[in-house]
Scaffold this motif. Structure first.
Motif, PDB file in Angstrom:
ATOM      1  N   LEU A  28     -10.394   6.926  10.073  1.00  0.00           N
ATOM      2  CA  LEU A  28      -9.471   6.431   9.046  1.00  0.00           C
ATOM      3  C   LEU A  28      -9.608   7.235   7.760  1.00  0.00           C
ATOM      4  O   LEU A  28      -8.608   7.526   7.090  1.00  0.00           O
ATOM      5  CB  LEU A  28      -9.717   4.946   8.778  1.00  0.00           C
ATOM      6  CG  LEU A  28      -9.340   3.994   9.911  1.00  0.00           C
ATOM      7  CD1 LEU A  28      -9.765   2.569   9.581  1.00  0.00           C
ATOM      8  CD2 LEU A  28      -7.839   4.046  10.184  1.00  0.00           C
ATOM      9  N   LEU A  29     -10.822   7.608   7.420  1.00  0.00           N
ATOM     10  CA  LEU A  29     -11.028   8.424   6.223  1.00  0.00           C
ATOM     11  C   LEU A  29     -10.401   9.808   6.392  1.00  0.00           C
ATOM     12  O   LEU A  29      -9.871  10.375   5.425  1.00  0.00           O
ATOM     13  CB  LEU A  29     -12.517   8.537   5.909  1.00  0.00           C
ATOM     14  CG  LEU A  29     -13.189   7.227   5.475  1.00  0.00           C
ATOM     15  CD1 LEU A  29     -14.694   7.411   5.373  1.00  0.00           C
ATOM     16  CD2 LEU A  29     -12.612   6.731   4.154  1.00  0.00           C
ATOM     17  N   SER A  30     -10.424  10.335   7.599  1.00  0.00           N
ATOM     18  CA  SER A  30      -9.756  11.622   7.857  1.00  0.00           C
ATOM     19  C   SER A  30      -8.252  11.488   7.652  1.00  0.00           C
ATOM     20  O   SER A  30      -7.618  12.393   7.087  1.00  0.00           O
ATOM     21  CB  SER A  30     -10.049  12.095   9.278  1.00  0.00           C
ATOM     22  OG  SER A  30     -11.411  12.413   9.431  1.00  0.00           O
ATOM     23  N   GLU A  31      -7.681  10.378   8.101  1.00  0.00           N
ATOM     24  CA  GLU A  31      -6.256  10.133   7.874  1.00  0.00           C
ATOM     25  C   GLU A  31      -5.968  10.024   6.379  1.00  0.00           C
ATOM     26  O   GLU A  31      -4.975  10.573   5.882  1.00  0.00           O
ATOM     27  CB  GLU A  31      -5.814   8.857   8.591  1.00  0.00           C
ATOM     28  CG  GLU A  31      -5.801   8.972  10.101  1.00  0.00           C
ATOM     29  CD  GLU A  31      -5.441   7.651  10.770  1.00  0.00           C
ATOM     30  OE1 GLU A  31      -4.629   6.894  10.189  1.00  0.00           O
ATOM     31  OE2 GLU A  31      -5.959   7.379  11.862  1.00  0.00           O
ATOM     32  N   LEU A  32      -6.826   9.308   5.660  1.00  0.00           N
ATOM     33  CA  LEU A  32      -6.661   9.185   4.209  1.00  0.00           C
ATOM     34  C   LEU A  32      -6.662  10.566   3.551  1.00  0.00           C
ATOM     35  O   LEU A  32      -5.805  10.865   2.715  1.00  0.00           O
ATOM     36  CB  LEU A  32      -7.778   8.311   3.639  1.00  0.00           C
ATOM     37  CG  LEU A  32      -7.770   8.051   2.130  1.00  0.00           C
ATOM     38  CD1 LEU A  32      -8.377   6.690   1.832  1.00  0.00           C
ATOM     39  CD2 LEU A  32      -8.536   9.124   1.372  1.00  0.00           C
ATOM     40  N   GLU A  33      -7.610  11.406   3.935  1.00  0.00           N
ATOM     41  CA  GLU A  33      -7.688  12.749   3.350  1.00  0.00           C
ATOM     42  C   GLU A  33      -6.423  13.549   3.634  1.00  0.00           C
ATOM     43  O   GLU A  33      -5.921  14.274   2.750  1.00  0.00           O
ATOM     44  CB  GLU A  33      -8.912  13.487   3.888  1.00  0.00           C
ATOM     45  CG  GLU A  33     -10.215  12.991   3.335  1.00  0.00           C
ATOM     46  CD  GLU A  33     -11.387  13.819   3.822  1.00  0.00           C
ATOM     47  OE1 GLU A  33     -11.881  14.655   3.026  1.00  0.00           O
ATOM     48  OE2 GLU A  33     -11.806  13.643   4.978  1.00  0.00           O
ATOM     49  N   ALA A  34      -5.898  13.447   4.849  1.00  0.00           N
ATOM     50  CA  ALA A  34      -4.683  14.181   5.205  1.00  0.00           C
ATOM     51  C   ALA A  34      -3.489  13.692   4.387  1.00  0.00           C
ATOM     52  O   ALA A  34      -2.688  14.497   3.892  1.00  0.00           O
ATOM     53  CB  ALA A  34      -4.393  14.030   6.697  1.00  0.00           C
ATOM     54  N   ILE A  35      -3.370  12.384   4.212  1.00  0.00           N
ATOM     55  CA  ILE A  35      -2.259  11.827   3.426  1.00  0.00           C
ATOM     56  C   ILE A  35      -2.412  12.218   1.963  1.00  0.00           C
ATOM     57  O   ILE A  35      -1.436  12.588   1.302  1.00  0.00           O
ATOM     58  CB  ILE A  35      -2.187  10.300   3.589  1.00  0.00           C
ATOM     59  CG1 ILE A  35      -1.879   9.935   5.042  1.00  0.00           C
ATOM     60  CG2 ILE A  35      -1.125   9.705   2.663  1.00  0.00           C
ATOM     61  CD1 ILE A  35      -2.109   8.472   5.376  1.00  0.00           C
ATOM     62  N   ALA A  36      -3.638  12.171   1.451  1.00  0.00           N
ATOM     63  CA  ALA A  36      -3.877  12.570   0.063  1.00  0.00           C
ATOM     64  C   ALA A  36      -3.480  14.024  -0.163  1.00  0.00           C
ATOM     65  O   ALA A  36      -2.875  14.369  -1.192  1.00  0.00           O
ATOM     66  CB  ALA A  36      -5.343  12.353  -0.299  1.00  0.00           C
ATOM     67  N   GLU A  37      -3.800  14.876   0.802  1.00  0.00           N
ATOM     68  CA  GLU A  37      -3.432  16.290   0.692  1.00  0.00           C
ATOM     69  C   GLU A  37      -1.913  16.451   0.703  1.00  0.00           C
ATOM     70  O   GLU A  37      -1.356  17.191  -0.112  1.00  0.00           O
ATOM     71  CB  GLU A  37      -4.069  17.085   1.822  1.00  0.00           C
ATOM     72  CG  GLU A  37      -3.836  18.577   1.695  1.00  0.00           C
ATOM     73  CD  GLU A  37      -4.584  19.373   2.752  1.00  0.00           C
ATOM     74  OE1 GLU A  37      -4.252  20.565   2.900  1.00  0.00           O
ATOM     75  OE2 GLU A  37      -5.481  18.825   3.422  1.00  0.00           O
ATOM     76  N   GLN A  38      -1.244  15.735   1.612  1.00  0.00           N
ATOM     77  CA  GLN A  38       0.225  15.794   1.667  1.00  0.00           C
ATOM     78  C   GLN A  38       0.854  15.349   0.357  1.00  0.00           C
ATOM     79  O   GLN A  38       1.837  15.918  -0.100  1.00  0.00           O
ATOM     80  CB  GLN A  38       0.750  14.897   2.792  1.00  0.00           C
ATOM     81  CG  GLN A  38       0.533  15.432   4.186  1.00  0.00           C
ATOM     82  CD  GLN A  38       0.981  14.420   5.240  1.00  0.00           C
ATOM     83  OE1 GLN A  38       1.140  13.238   4.965  1.00  0.00           O
ATOM     84  NE2 GLN A  38       1.184  14.895   6.454  1.00  0.00           N
ATOM     85  N   GLN A  39       0.274  14.310  -0.236  1.00  0.00           N
ATOM     86  CA  GLN A  39       0.837  13.746  -1.462  1.00  0.00           C
ATOM     87  C   GLN A  39       0.273  14.397  -2.724  1.00  0.00           C
ATOM     88  O   GLN A  39       0.584  13.979  -3.822  1.00  0.00           O
ATOM     89  CB  GLN A  39       0.593  12.230  -1.496  1.00  0.00           C
ATOM     90  CG  GLN A  39       1.303  11.493  -0.376  1.00  0.00           C
ATOM     91  CD  GLN A  39       1.105   9.988  -0.449  1.00  0.00           C
ATOM     92  OE1 GLN A  39       0.460   9.451  -1.352  1.00  0.00           O
ATOM     93  NE2 GLN A  39       1.666   9.277   0.508  1.00  0.00           N
TER      94      GLN A  39
END
Length: 197
Positions: free
Chosen positions: A69-80
């Motif tokens: 889940l933290l990996s998903e958070l990091e990916a979304i943060a990078e996108q945004q």
């Protein structure tokens, strides 16, 4: 150490239908630019990422047990293009061991009901807050699960795990010197309580 009960992460699609503006909830409790925040049980960032936008250039520490889940958070943060969120993998019952500094605000959204014994968790949260810090608890109302539907499907924790606002307040205040300063109804199925030092 056992995991919290029933803390499976919902997907953003139905979560967005139920709760389209998580940032507004955080702003309602006075979250503001420059503050440091920890979200406990952050999942993939549904609250942590809006919090990061609000407190920028302050930092949001996003704590969860699940590395995926933290990996998903990091990916979304990078996108945004959100650069002020810091993922932390670990158990909130040893919160102070994971944080590099005290925080202005601690947030726990849709997870408090799953804590078997909230006393050690609340003690940890109180210990990491600055002198005038706040603890925000967002919880499902204590209604039967079959009555809390999203897209026609019952959602949220099992009925027997749900906590009324009075029960949440009692658990926090019994375990700490934090005191309730604000309670907010969040239609259709949630409430939030803010405790201050």
């Amino acid at each position: 150490m056992s995991r919290f009960q029933n803390t499976r992460q919902p997907d953003w699609d139905w979560w967005g239908k139920l709760w389209p503006t998580p940032g507004e909830t955080l702003r309602d409790f006075g979250l503001s630019s420059g503050e440091t925040v920890v979200e406990i049980g952050c999942g993939d960032g549904y609250f942590a990422l809006p919090a990061a936008r609000i407190v920028d250039p302050g930092t949001v520490y996003a704590l969860d047990l699940e590395a995926s889940l933290l990996s998903e958070l990091e990916a979304i943060a990078e996108q945004q293009q959100i650069e002020n969120v810091v993922p932390l993998e670990g158990d909130a019952r040893s919160l102070a061991d994971h944080l590099p500094e005290s925080v202005d605000v601690a947030v726990i959204a849709n997870t408090f009901h799953g804590v078997d014994d909230p006393t050690p968790l609340v003690e940890e949260i109180a210990d990491v807050l600055v002198e005038d810090g706040s603890f925000i608890v967002v919880n499902w109302r204590d209604r039967p699960k079959e009555t809390t539907t999203v897209d026609g499907e019952a959602r949220g924790p099992p009925t027997e795990l749900r906590l009324a606002p009075d029960a949440t307040r009692a658990a926090v205040e019994a375990a700490s010197e934090l005191t309730l300063t604000e309670a907010v109804d969040i239609p259709p199925y949630h409430y939030a309580l803010c405790f201050d030092r």
